[in-house]
Design an enzyme around this catalytic site. Structure first.
Site, PDB file in Angstrom:
ATOM      1  N   ASP A 172     -95.118  -0.092 -46.123  1.00 56.81           N
ATOM      2  CA  ASP A 172     -94.945   0.075 -44.669  1.00 56.81           C
ATOM      3  C   ASP A 172     -96.276  -0.271 -44.031  1.00 56.81           C
ATOM      4  OD1 ASP A 172     -94.828   1.091 -41.979  1.00 56.81           O
ATOM      5  OD2 ASP A 172     -93.207   2.427 -42.571  1.00 56.81           O
ATOM      6  N   ARG A 234     -80.099  -1.652 -41.773  1.00 56.88           N
ATOM      7  CA  ARG A 234     -79.272  -2.595 -41.034  1.00 56.88           C
ATOM      8  C   ARG A 234     -79.031  -3.816 -41.910  1.00 56.88           C
ATOM      9  NH1 ARG A 234     -78.192   1.190 -38.420  1.00 56.88           N
ATOM     10  NH2 ARG A 234     -78.491   1.539 -36.193  1.00 56.88           N
ATOM     11  N   GLU A 262     -69.579  -5.674 -39.607  1.00 54.27           N
ATOM     12  CA  GLU A 262     -69.036  -4.342 -39.836  1.00 54.27           C
ATOM     13  C   GLU A 262     -67.689  -4.260 -39.117  1.00 54.27           C
ATOM     14  OE1 GLU A 262     -72.263  -1.414 -39.878  1.00 54.27           O
ATOM     15  OE2 GLU A 262     -70.854  -0.085 -38.852  1.00 54.27           O
ATOM     16  N   HIS A 285     -70.589   3.238 -42.940  1.00 53.30           N
ATOM     17  CA  HIS A 285     -71.676   3.537 -41.989  1.00 53.30           C
ATOM     18  C   HIS A 285     -71.662   5.040 -41.643  1.00 53.30           C
ATOM     19  CE1 HIS A 285     -74.377   1.763 -38.594  1.00 53.30           C
ATOM     20  NE2 HIS A 285     -74.803   2.962 -38.967  1.00 53.30           N
TER      21      HIS A 285
END
Ligand SMILES: NC(=O)c1ccc[n+]([C@@H]2O[C@H](COP(=O)([O-])OP(=O)(O)OC[C@H]3O[C@@H](n4cnc5c(N)ncnc54)[C@H](O)[C@@H]3O)[C@@H](O)[C@H]2O)c1
Ligand SMILES: O=C(O)[C@H](O)COP(=O)(O)O
Length: 320
Positions: A172, A234, A262, A285
Site C-alpha cells: 500500500d 471491485r 454484476e 456482492h
C-alpha cells in the site's frame, strides 16, 4: 427535509430519521430510470444509496433540490462524484463501518478455497461421498497471504490472518511502513513481490481509474501455481480475462464477491460467464451484508443525514 432511500436500508435508521422530523421516502428497488423518475417527482434534498448507480441523469433529475448523496457503504465508484460536485451536490460515504463484515467474508472465502467446503456440500447433496479427494488440502498455518491495500479492510484481514498463524505481507503506497509492520505484517514496496510469494492474495483497494487493471496479466502470470486470488474490492482492479484463463488451466482459484457485469437485477435470474468456470467461486456482492454491518452503516448514514439537516455540516464528503 425530504430524504429518498433507494436501497435496502436499516429499519432502525429509517425510524431514527423519521423521529428527527425528516420526511423519508423508502423504495429499495429503485434503479436507473426508476430512480431518475422518482428523483424528478419527489425532489428530495438527500438521496441515500448503496451500490445503486448515481450518474448524470439521476443528478440532473434531482437538482436543484438535491444537495447530498449518501453512499451507505465504502466504495463510491458507482457515483459520478465529479459531476455531482459540478452541480453543487455533496457526495458522502460511511468509511470503515462495513470493514469487519468484509474481513469475515474474506476468511469465509479463504477457508472455503483451502478446504473445498462448497464442493463438499454440493457433492454431499448429490449423494456422492469422496473423502479421499479432499484429504490433501494444504491448510492455512504458515502459508502466506498478500494484501493489496492496507486501509480499513486490509488491516482487519491481516489481524484475522495472524490469528490463523499465517504469514502476511502488504502493499500500500499510501500507508506508512511502520503502521503496517506494527501489526506483524511484512511491508513490501513492489507489488510483484505479492504475486510471486503469496499463496493467497486479497485485494482491498478502491475501484475507479487509479486502480484499473492493477492486478494485471503480468501479476496473474507471476502468481504461484495453485494460489488463490480473493477479490472483495471491485472487478475493475483485476484483469478478468487473464484470471479466467489461469483458472481454466487449473492453476489459480479465484474467490470473487465482485465481478464485471454484476447482475443488473436486484433479485432474479441472470446469466454470467463466470458461473461456468470451475475454479471460480462467486458470492453475490455480500461483503457488507451482515445484520451487524447493515445496522452500523444505517446508524452512520443516518448521522450524516441528520447532521446535515440540523446544522448544514457535511460529514465524510468525498468530492470536496
Ligand atoms: N464487497 C463488498 O461488499 C465491499 C464492502 C466494502 C468495501 N468494498 C470495497 O473495498 C474497497 C476498500 O475498502 P476499505 O474500507 O478498506 O477502503 P480504505 O479507503 O479504508 O482503504 C483502501 C486502501 O487502499 C490503498 N490504495 C489505494 N490505491 C492503491 C494502490 N494502487 N495500491 C495499493 N493500495 C492502494 C489506500 O492507500 C487505502 O489504504 C472499497 O473502496 C470498496 O470498493 C467492498
Ligand atoms: O463499497 C461497499 O461498501 C460495498 O461494495 C458494499 O456494497 P453494498 O452496500 O451494495 O452492499
Amino acid at each position: 427535509m425530504k430524504v429518498l432511500i433507494a436501497d435496502q436500508f436499516s429499519p432502525k435508521a429509517i425510524e431514527e430519521l423519521k423521529a428527527a422530523g425528516l420526511e423519508v421516502i423508502y423504495d429499495a428497488n429503485l434503479n436507473g430510470d426508476t430512480l431518475t423518475a422518482c428523483l424528478a417527482e419527489k425532489k428530495p434534498a438527500v438521496l441515500v444509496v448503496r451500490s445503486t448507480k448515481v450518474q448524470p441523469p439521476q443528478i440532473d433529475a434531482g437538482i436543484p433540490e438535491l444537495k447530498m448523496v449518501v453512499r451507505a457503504g465504502s466504495g463510491y465508484d458507482t457515483i459520478d462524484t465529479a459531476y455531482a460536485k459540478e452541480k453543487g451536490v455533496a457526495v458522502c460515504n460511511t468509511p470503515g463501518i462495513n470493514a469487519t463484515a468484509v474481513a469475515e467474508l474474506v476468511f469465509a472465502h479463504i477457508l472455503n478455497a483451502d478446504r473445498r467446503i462448497s464442493e463438499n456440500v454440493t457433492l454431499f447433496r448429490q449423494g456422492k461421498w469422496n473423502k479421499a479427494a479432499y484429504a490433501s488440502c494444504p491448510g492455512l498455518k504458515g502459508r502466506t497471504l498478500g494484501l493489496v491495500g492496507f486501509g480499513n479492510i486490509g488491516l482487519l484481514v491481516a489481524n484475522r490472518a495472524h490469528a490463523f498463524e499465517m504469514e502476511v505481507m502488504a502493499y500500500d503506497p499510501v500507508v506508512k511502513a511502520e503502521v503496517i509492520e506494527k501489526t506483524g505484517t511484512k511491508y513490501v514496496t513492489d507489488l510483484m513481490d505479492i504475486a510471486k510469494n503469496c499463496d493467497f492474495v486479497s485485494i482491498h483497494v478502491p475501484g475507479g481509474n487509479a486502480t484499473k487493471g492493477l492486478i494485471s496479466k503480468e501479476f496473474i502470470a507471476a502468481m504461484k501455481d495453485g494460489a488463490t486470488l480473493i477479490n472483495t474490492a471491485r472487478a475493475t482492479v483485476v484483469d478478468e480475462e487473464a484470471m479466467i484463463e489461469k483458472c481454466k488451466a487449473g492453476k489459480l482459484f479465484a474467490c470473487l464477491d465482485v465481478m464485471s457485469n454484476e447482475p443488473a437485477v436486484k433479485k432474479g435470474d441472470f446469466t454470467h460467464p463466470l458461473s461456468a468456470v470451475e475454479n471460480i467461486y462467486c458470492t453475490h456482492h455480500i461483503g457488507a451484508s451482515t445484520l451487524q454491518a447493515e445496522s452500523a452503516i444505517g446508524d452512520e448514514a443516518a448521522r450524516v443525514v441528520m447532521t446535515f439537516s440540523k446544522s448544514g455540516e457535511i460529514l465524510h464528503q468525498v468530492n470536496k
